[in-house]
Scaffold this motif. Structure first.
Motif, short mmCIF file in Angstrom:
data_model
loop_
_atom_site.label_atom_id
_atom_site.label_comp_id
_atom_site.label_asym_id
_atom_site.label_seq_id
_atom_site.Cartn_x
_atom_site.Cartn_y
_atom_site.Cartn_z
N ILE A 3 48.52 39.12 31.63
CA ILE A 3 47.65 37.94 31.50
C ILE A 3 47.10 37.95 30.08
N ILE A 33 49.24 32.03 36.91
CA ILE A 33 48.98 33.20 37.76
C ILE A 33 49.45 32.90 39.18
N VAL A 37 44.40 36.19 43.87
CA VAL A 37 43.27 36.45 42.98
C VAL A 37 42.08 36.99 43.77
N CYS A 81 40.28 36.46 33.29
CA CYS A 81 41.32 36.91 34.22
C CYS A 81 41.96 38.19 33.68
N PRO A 83 44.25 42.04 34.94
CA PRO A 83 44.93 42.76 36.03
C PRO A 83 43.90 43.52 36.85
N HIS A 84 44.02 43.47 38.16
CA HIS A 84 43.05 44.15 39.01
C HIS A 84 43.14 45.66 38.80
N THR A 91 45.26 39.73 40.66
CA THR A 91 44.53 39.42 39.42
C THR A 91 43.04 39.35 39.73
#
Length: 608
Positions: A3, A33, A37, A81, A83-84, A91
């Motif tokens: 992202i 995306i 989310v 936003c 990356p988790h 995301t």
């Protein structure tokens, strides 16, 4: 999924005139995306350090603007936003909202809309306040009571169940029979972050947890007087609408003189207890925040989140009340249209990887189509939702039927072209002999027949001609009948009787080939009809599986809501609020009744 977003950008602009507008740049980012989310929004009074917590959730020291004066710094809603950090394939979307209660703005209605959007868009809502959770803090959280005026679950005429009435909440309680189950299933988890907390976490001489501190602060006061109702109102709203809640209390991060430079401070310049509290807070949010879902348990992607934001903001700008069910239906139309396009693209991609035309048989071609159709349907079912009348699935089936017809046409054309080229090459020598008069001699007709038979045998032996081999050969031989008749009539070695016999023999051969060709075409038609039945069955099977999956999602959502209501009922009974507990019991019975209803079955002719 990368992202490319090194810093936050504005998602919802809040103009000086208080007009909200979704920013195209943010929508473009979200449109890219396709992952689920996890949306964490922060709300609270201005100048309470909301942005600092969001930067830490992003794993950064800077990003969201902190500001360093008594003025509200963040305007509108800003988005980041990333990356988790704990969940692969997801995301993390962080939303930093404009500080509430800015005296310079002088528009409390605008504040409530910002708060409402934070609730509507997030899966976890962090409410940030200063000092302690006292009556003043509760009064400042009047935004939660005004949600009743700004959000509804069902559109007008869709039934009152789940619709909150402003006069019911605004005058000290919910109306009889009003059910908050729909809101519980939709609203985010609630985290109360208390900043610069200076009290000891003790109650009646014993140490308590932060969560116990929050629950104690949310206890209702017995009584039905106006003062009691005003006291209980924000507490009731939080308890009913946010039964999944958590509390974190933070000490002051540094000395007052250093606070304006908070984002510049090194780790060793921050209070160690504050650092530990922030670490606990971040880990809790990362590990417990769920994917954003909408009514029905459908998981939201970045693109869907952008469309939701547009739908809600458009409703606000038009003066309407944002309706969650209407927003879901509007989103479903967008997603289902996209799902049809995505499914068709999946079909074409599979076909491009598998297709080698012409195929040797119709069955081989139809098996190829079936494989591609199966993948297209999977892609559609993975994205589509609330296609309750199968409008979009029928549209997809029409598209795929057209693709099959086009595939058959292309296959026939490829076969025809291949066969024509082969016959042209094989008949070249025979054509040259005809032109040179090589058959215009006694016995020439028999020689012509022998050469034609030899050519036909070579033609039949060659592979890769496809399904048009017999038809193209028949057309070719038919085109040569005039030449053969001319040679037959000029062959002086034959008697008139022999010529008649040969003419009849040629006519019989042509009729036999026509009959064989007709049988082949009839068999081909039957195979196409069988494939239509297979296609219908495939659509029904995948639709049935999809409906069962949706049913499981809905049940899981309802079970979660039921468990949270049961937990809240136990709290009410423990605190002695029997009447409020009985109201919840009524809501739980309604929810159980809904859960016990048999799942719908797709009608047998749902596609045609």
């Amino acid at each position: 999924m990368e992202i490319p977003m090194p810093a936050p950008i504005c998602l919802v602009e809040n103009s000086p005139a208080g007009e909200l507008r979704v920013q195209q740049e943010a929508l473009q980012v979200l449109a890219e995306i396709s992952q689920p989310v996890v949306v964490v929004a922060v709300a609270g009074l201005y100048r309470t350090g909301k942005s600092y917590l969001m930067n830490r959730l992003a794993g950064k020291r800077t990003g969201f603007s902190l500001g360093s004066t008594i003025q509200s710094h963040t305007k509108g809603i800003w988005m980041w936003c990333l990356p988790h950090p704990r969940r692969a394939g997801h995301t993390l979307v962080l939303l930093d909202t404009e500080g509430l209660g800015d005296v310079e703005k002088g528009n409390t209605k605008n504040d409530v809309w910002i708060f409402a959007l934070a609730v509507l868009l997030s899966s976890t809502l962090v409410y940030n306040s200063m000092g302690t959770i006292n009556q003043q803090a509760m009064d400042q959280l009047h935004y939660v009571t005004e949600l009743t005026e700004l959000i509804k679950v069902k559109p007008a005429g869709g039934g009152s169940r789940g619709d909150m009435k402003v006069k019911a909440a605004g005058k000290g309680g919910r109306q009889e029979g009003e059910d908050t189950a729909e809101f519980v299933r939709f609203f985010p988890a609630f985290v109360w972050a208390v900043r610069d907390f200076v009290l000891q976490l003790q109650l009646d001489g014993r140490e308590i947890t932060e969560d116990e501190y929050l629950e104690n602060a949310l206890k209702l006061k017995p009584g039905s007087g106006k003062q009691d109702q005003c006291y209980n109102l924000p507490r009731k709203c939080i308890r009913l609408f946010f039964p999944a809640r958590k509390c974190f209390a933070f000490v002051q991060p540094a000395g007052r003189k250093r606070l304006p430079r908070l984002e510049e401070l090194q780790e060793d310049e921050l209070d160690s207890e504050f650092q530990e509290q922030v670490t606990r807070f971040c880990h809790h949010v990362w590990e417990t925040s769920k994917s954003k879902t909408i009514l029905g348990g459908h998981v939201v992607t970045g693109a869907m989140l952008g469309n939701l934001a547009v739908t809600y903001v458009d409703a606000i700008r038009s003066g309407a009340v944002p309706c969650m069910e209407s927003a879901v239906l509007a989103l479903a139309q967008i997603e289902n249209s996209a799902a049809v396009g995505e499914a068709v693209a999946a079909y074409e991609e599979q076909l491009g990887r598998r297709a080698a035309l012409p195929t040797q048989s119709v069955q081989e071609l139809l098996e190829l189509h079936a494989q591609c159709e199966r993948e297209a349907l999977r892609a559609f079912m993975a994205r589509a939702f609330k296609d309750e009348e199968q409008q979009y699935q029928r549209q997809l089936k029409d598209e795929l039927d057209s693709k099959r017809a086009e595939l058959c046409r292309r296959n026939e054309q490829a076969s025809s072209d291949r066969c024509t080229a082969v016959l042209r090459e094989l008949s070249q020598e025979l054509e040259e002999r005809v032109c040179e008069g090589g058959y215009s001699v006694p016995g020439g007709y028999q020689r012509l027949l022998d050469d034609q038979r030899e050519m036909v045998e070579k033609y039949k032996q060659l592979p890769g001609k496809g399904i048009m081999a017999a038809e193209v050969l028949q057309q070719f031989l038919k085109s040569k009948e005039t030449v053969a008749q001319a040679v037959l009539q000029t062959d002086q070695s034959l008697t008139d009787k022999q010529r008649e016999i040969e003419v009849e023999r040629a006519r019989a051969g042509a009729a036999e080939r026509e009959a064989q060709l007709s049988q082949e075409m009839q068999a081909r038609t039957e195979q196409l009809l069988q494939d239509q039945a297979r296609s219908h069955q495939e659509h029904v099977q995948q639709l049935t599986a999809k409906m069962e999956q949706d049913r499981r999602q809905l049940l899981a959502e309802q079970q979660t809501a039921l468990a949270l209501k049961l937990q809240e009922q136990e709290r009410l009974l423990r605190d002695g609020f029997q009447r409020e507990a009985e109201k919840l019991e009524h809501e739980m019975r309604n929810l159980k009744d809904e859960m016990s209803r048999p799942p719908p079955s797709p009608p047998p002719c749902v596609i045609f």
